[in-house]
Design a protein around this motif. Sequence first.
Motif, PDB file in Angstrom:
ATOM      1  N   TRP A  52       0.837  -1.163  -0.160  1.00 10.64           N
ATOM      2  CA  TRP A  52      -0.033   0.157   0.105  1.00 10.64           C
ATOM      3  C   TRP A  52       0.901   1.253   0.095  1.00 10.64           C
ATOM      4  O   TRP A  52       1.887   1.311   0.859  1.00 10.64           O
ATOM      5  N   HIS A  61      -3.951   7.454  -2.745  1.00  9.91           N
ATOM      6  CA  HIS A  61      -3.316   6.133  -2.285  1.00  9.91           C
ATOM      7  C   HIS A  61      -3.245   5.125  -3.626  1.00  9.91           C
ATOM      8  O   HIS A  61      -4.311   5.585  -4.349  1.00  9.91           O
ATOM      9  N   PHE A  63      -2.261   0.702  -4.290  1.00  9.26           N
ATOM     10  CA  PHE A  63      -1.724  -0.269  -3.909  1.00  9.26           C
ATOM     11  C   PHE A  63      -1.486  -1.488  -5.077  1.00  9.26           C
ATOM     12  O   PHE A  63      -2.149  -1.258  -6.075  1.00  9.26           O
ATOM     13  N   TYR A  65      -0.840  -5.746  -5.823  1.00  5.88           N
ATOM     14  CA  TYR A  65      -0.775  -7.212  -5.189  1.00  5.88           C
ATOM     15  C   TYR A  65      -0.269  -8.201  -6.199  1.00  5.88           C
ATOM     16  O   TYR A  65      -0.401  -8.192  -7.156  1.00  5.88           O
ATOM     17  N   PHE A  78     -10.638  -2.212  -0.589  1.00  3.58           N
ATOM     18  CA  PHE A  78      -9.468  -1.646  -0.549  1.00  3.58           C
ATOM     19  C   PHE A  78      -9.407  -0.591  -1.640  1.00  3.58           C
ATOM     20  O   PHE A  78      -8.979   0.538  -1.532  1.00  3.58           O
TER      21      PHE A  78
END
Length: 286
Positions: A52, A61, A63, A65, A78
């Motif tokens: 993150w 923000h 992120f 994965y 999220f």
Amino acid sequence: MPREFISEYGLDPGDYVQHLVDTFCERCPKFSEQPVEEAIFVDDGPIDYLVWFALEDYETHTFFYHDDAPNQEVLQRFIFLSPSREEMSKFKLLLRKQYGVYRELEIARLLELPDIYQPQLGERPRANFGVCHEPGDDRIVSGISGTPRIREQEIFEDVDKIVPDKTLEKFISRTVRTVNTRIEEDADRHTITADIRERLEADPDFRQETTKPLPKGIHPKYTDEPAELWQKPASKVDYMDGSQGFLQIWIPVDEDDITLVSATAGDYDREAIVDAIREEFQTAAV
């Protein structure tokens, strides 16, 4: 990104990440770096694994994965999270409760590439490339994301048309190979696989100065390791123009057959001089 390479060359993770960032921007100047306020790595939870990024002033923000079958409900939550600076402590507590591995990262960089093909309604659609050092396993981790998420696949398809290689995936892999090749070539440029002490001792213009940590810029594997330093004035070397500077020979104290060559600053092309020094002593060692 294979940790074996970083370990083999004794690379500082921060330096390696900097090489990656510089080379990404060199190969595709449309990339720009964004200030990262905080970066958090989590694993062993609803999504494996996730990094993150809280960006400048916690206003945005993103992120990335790596999970072949992510929990879609968790993933959707999220996507819509955007904690403020004041809310970050609660967000971190949530991550700690949900994941077996939680680490706040010291080395984390984020590059953005605007998508010039998507209509701009609000902020410019963009692809994000994040790279960081995960200290628990001492590895470099990286990933990509799209902003906004709901147009991520379209953004990735557009980015394939922007980067110099045919796809973003190829661009990333070739950039990593470029960085690794440059590190290998620079290390090899300074290396002689031989013990040349007898040659140095026989040359009255060489002087053994001291034993001290090897400085950066010669060979990453031996940086900061103790090495004998031998020097010869540039004025005594035919192929070094000018009277300033020194030809330098470094011999790591824990290596019997490794010699490292370098030169201090002077009125000459340093890389060309290093090549000439290596050739001279490598030929004599054969």
